[in-house]
Design a protein around this motif. Structure first.
Motif, PDB file in Angstrom:
ATOM      1  N   GLU A 157       0.812  -1.219   0.000  1.00 35.00           N
ATOM      2  CA  GLU A 157       0.000   0.000   0.000  1.00 35.00           C
ATOM      3  C   GLU A 157       0.850   1.277   0.000  1.00 35.00           C
ATOM      4  N   GLY A 158       2.148   1.129  -0.249  1.00 32.23           N
ATOM      5  CA  GLY A 158       2.987   2.298  -0.436  1.00 32.23           C
ATOM      6  C   GLY A 158       3.485   2.970   0.822  1.00 32.23           C
ATOM      7  N   ILE A 159       3.342   2.298   1.969  1.00 30.28           N
ATOM      8  CA  ILE A 159       3.842   2.867   3.221  1.00 30.28           C
ATOM      9  C   ILE A 159       5.375   2.919   3.160  1.00 30.28           C
ATOM     10  N   ASP A 160       5.954   3.968   3.737  1.00 36.97           N
ATOM     11  CA  ASP A 160       7.394   4.195   3.597  1.00 36.97           C
ATOM     12  C   ASP A 160       8.254   3.239   4.422  1.00 36.97           C
ATOM     13  N   GLY A 161       7.747   2.808   5.555  1.00 35.23           N
ATOM     14  CA  GLY A 161       8.556   1.956   6.412  1.00 35.23           C
ATOM     15  C   GLY A 161       7.728   1.295   7.482  1.00 35.23           C
ATOM     16  N   VAL A 162       8.384   0.479   8.293  1.00 36.66           N
ATOM     17  CA  VAL A 162       7.680  -0.236   9.355  1.00 36.66           C
ATOM     18  C   VAL A 162       8.455  -0.145  10.659  1.00 36.66           C
ATOM     19  N   VAL A 163       7.711  -0.224  11.750  1.00 35.36           N
ATOM     20  CA  VAL A 163       8.281  -0.354  13.086  1.00 35.36           C
ATOM     21  C   VAL A 163       8.123  -1.805  13.508  1.00 35.36           C
ATOM     22  N   SER A 164       9.224  -2.397  13.921  1.00 40.59           N
ATOM     23  CA  SER A 164       9.169  -3.760  14.457  1.00 40.59           C
ATOM     24  C   SER A 164      10.171  -3.845  15.592  1.00 40.59           C
ATOM     25  N   SER A 165      10.169  -4.958  16.294  1.00 37.42           N
ATOM     26  CA  SER A 165      11.227  -5.162  17.281  1.00 37.42           C
ATOM     27  C   SER A 165      12.504  -5.495  16.520  1.00 37.42           C
ATOM     28  N   PRO A 166      13.659  -5.348  17.148  1.00 40.50           N
ATOM     29  CA  PRO A 166      14.912  -5.690  16.458  1.00 40.50           C
ATOM     30  C   PRO A 166      15.030  -7.170  16.106  1.00 40.50           C
ATOM     31  N   LEU A 167      14.244  -8.017  16.767  1.00 42.50           N
ATOM     32  CA  LEU A 167      14.354  -9.456  16.508  1.00 42.50           C
ATOM     33  C   LEU A 167      13.817  -9.842  15.133  1.00 42.50           C
ATOM     34  N   GLU A 168      12.923  -9.035  14.570  1.00 40.98           N
ATOM     35  CA  GLU A 168      12.382  -9.336  13.243  1.00 40.98           C
ATOM     36  C   GLU A 168      13.182  -8.682  12.120  1.00 40.98           C
ATOM     37  N   LEU A 169      14.160  -7.876  12.464  1.00 42.21           N
ATOM     38  CA  LEU A 169      14.912  -7.136  11.453  1.00 42.21           C
ATOM     39  C   LEU A 169      15.615  -8.026  10.416  1.00 42.21           C
ATOM     40  N   PRO A 170      16.299  -9.102  10.812  1.00 42.89           N
ATOM     41  CA  PRO A 170      17.034  -9.886   9.805  1.00 42.89           C
ATOM     42  C   PRO A 170      16.155 -10.386   8.663  1.00 42.89           C
ATOM     43  N   ILE A 171      14.986 -10.937   8.991  1.00 40.58           N
ATOM     44  CA  ILE A 171      14.125 -11.469   7.935  1.00 40.58           C
ATOM     45  C   ILE A 171      13.480 -10.340   7.136  1.00 40.58           C
ATOM     46  N   LEU A 172      13.112  -9.233   7.793  1.00 42.77           N
ATOM     47  CA  LEU A 172      12.542  -8.096   7.080  1.00 42.77           C
ATOM     48  C   LEU A 172      13.559  -7.506   6.105  1.00 42.77           C
ATOM     49  N   LYS A 173      14.796  -7.356   6.574  1.00 43.86           N
ATOM     50  CA  LYS A 173      15.842  -6.801   5.725  1.00 43.86           C
ATOM     51  C   LYS A 173      16.125  -7.714   4.540  1.00 43.86           C
ATOM     52  N   LYS A 174      16.091  -9.010   4.778  1.00 47.07           N
ATOM     53  CA  LYS A 174      16.359  -9.971   3.706  1.00 47.07           C
ATOM     54  C   LYS A 174      15.296  -9.890   2.615  1.00 47.07           C
ATOM     55  N   ILE A 175      14.047  -9.715   3.015  1.00 49.79           N
ATOM     56  CA  ILE A 175      12.948  -9.692   2.053  1.00 49.79           C
ATOM     57  C   ILE A 175      12.850  -8.350   1.328  1.00 49.79           C
ATOM     58  N   TYR A 176      12.957  -7.258   2.097  1.00 44.53           N
ATOM     59  CA  TYR A 176      12.666  -5.938   1.526  1.00 44.53           C
ATOM     60  C   TYR A 176      13.896  -5.075   1.272  1.00 44.53           C
ATOM     61  N   GLN A 177      15.043  -5.474   1.783  1.00 45.51           N
ATOM     62  CA  GLN A 177      16.298  -4.774   1.550  1.00 45.51           C
ATOM     63  C   GLN A 177      16.112  -3.261   1.675  1.00 45.51           C
ATOM     64  N   ASN A 178      16.246  -2.502   0.581  1.00 44.57           N
ATOM     65  CA  ASN A 178      16.128  -1.048   0.661  1.00 44.57           C
ATOM     66  C   ASN A 178      14.749  -0.531   0.246  1.00 44.57           C
ATOM     67  N   LYS A 179      13.757  -1.407   0.264  1.00 42.41           N
ATOM     68  CA  LYS A 179      12.422  -1.022  -0.190  1.00 42.41           C
ATOM     69  C   LYS A 179      11.541  -0.496   0.930  1.00 42.41           C
ATOM     70  N   LEU A 180      11.985  -0.657   2.166  1.00 39.49           N
ATOM     71  CA  LEU A 180      11.269  -0.126   3.322  1.00 39.49           C
ATOM     72  C   LEU A 180      12.282   0.486   4.289  1.00 39.49           C
ATOM     73  N   ILE A 181      11.825   1.480   5.045  1.00 39.90           N
ATOM     74  CA  ILE A 181      12.620   2.017   6.142  1.00 39.90           C
ATOM     75  C   ILE A 181      12.311   1.184   7.378  1.00 39.90           C
ATOM     76  N   PHE A 182      13.336   0.770   8.100  1.00 40.37           N
ATOM     77  CA  PHE A 182      13.142  -0.057   9.285  1.00 40.37           C
ATOM     78  C   PHE A 182      13.472   0.742  10.540  1.00 40.37           C
ATOM     79  N   ILE A 183      12.481   0.849  11.418  1.00 41.26           N
ATOM     80  CA  ILE A 183      12.640   1.572  12.677  1.00 41.26           C
ATOM     81  C   ILE A 183      12.388   0.599  13.813  1.00 41.26           C
ATOM     82  N   THR A 184      13.277   0.595  14.790  1.00 42.17           N
ATOM     83  CA  THR A 184      13.079  -0.325  15.902  1.00 42.17           C
ATOM     84  C   THR A 184      13.252   0.344  17.254  1.00 42.17           C
TER      85      THR A 184
END
Length: 235
Positions: A157-184
């Motif tokens: 839906e075009g959202i710029d980024g997501v907030v998650s705990s740091p524990l989910e970061l590795p899999i999120l980064k692997k899937i979306y790389q530079n396509k989302l901003i990751f805030i933890t």
């Protein structure tokens, strides 16, 4: 200290008192460029606190976690545009239609008012939740799977980024790389009184796992020397 690392740190002004919040901004003036204003400070001081933080040449991450029917979120975001904030949050659990309305509203209103649009960030699951909490709420999937599902909908839906705990970061980064901003959030060096963060890591670990921004609050703001506490956390 590496400026690139400092630029990833957002300090949460989790206070009810305007005076103390602005004192922290002054103390960390040379180190931190983005400060988070959440419900506590926003409700106690009103929108004027945004102007006062911005007057100190800082960016504001307005973290109100909007979660309502699409039309209500649309109207709320239309008003938030006036504050010239850097980022704001909605709850991904509000659903696809709410997320779509949020993103479209941010773009349309910013263009209409000739303002730079804030980044819109979707909160996946609060860092105070664990698998058992989800089961109690009737969500049968694993916590990580639910975070991934909410991130997927947010991205679609075009959202710029997501907030998650740091524990989910590795899999999120692997899937979306530079396509989302990751805030933890959930950045901890040691135990602090009243801590309700359950899914957490150190600042260094979170950044190494791919966080674009890390949110730190009480570890710094409750310290006798906030500046020293920041550098201790970064060490």
């Amino acid at each position: 200290m590496d400026k690139k690392i400092l630029d990833k740190v957002i300090v949460a002004l989790d206070f009810s008192e305007e005076k103390r919040a602005l004192e922290i901004v002054d103390i960390l003036n040379n180190e931190i460029k983005i400060f988070k204003i959440g419900l506590e400070l926003f409700l106690s001081c009103g929108p004027k606190i945004i102007e006062k933080v911005k007057a100190k040449d800082k960016e504001v991450f307005l973290d109100l976690k909007l979660h309502d029917i699409p039309n209500t979120v649309k109207k709320a975001l239309s008003n938030l545009i006036e504050y010239d904030i850097f980022m704001t949050t909605v709850h991904a659990l509000g659903g696809r239609n709410m997320l779509r309305e949020a993103k479209n509203t941010i773009i349309e209103v910013a263009e209409k008012k000739n303002k730079k649009r804030p980044l819109i960030i979707a909160v996946t699951l609060l860092t105070s939740l664990e698998d058992e909490d989800l089961k109690e709420l009737g969500i049968q999937g694993k916590l990580e799977d639910e975070v991934l599902k909410l991130a997927k909908i947010s991205k679609e839906e075009g959202i710029d980024g997501v907030v998650s705990s740091p524990l989910e970061l590795p899999i999120l980064k692997k899937i979306y790389q530079n396509k989302l901003i990751f805030i933890t959030p959930g950045i901890r060096k040691s135990f602090i009184p009243g801590d309700d963060q359950k899914r957490k890591l150190s600042l260094k670990e979170a950044i190494s796992e791919g966080a674009n921004y890390v949110v730190v609050g009480r570890q710094i703001t409750l310290a006798n020397d906030p500046q020293k506490a920041l550098y201790d956390l970064l060490d």
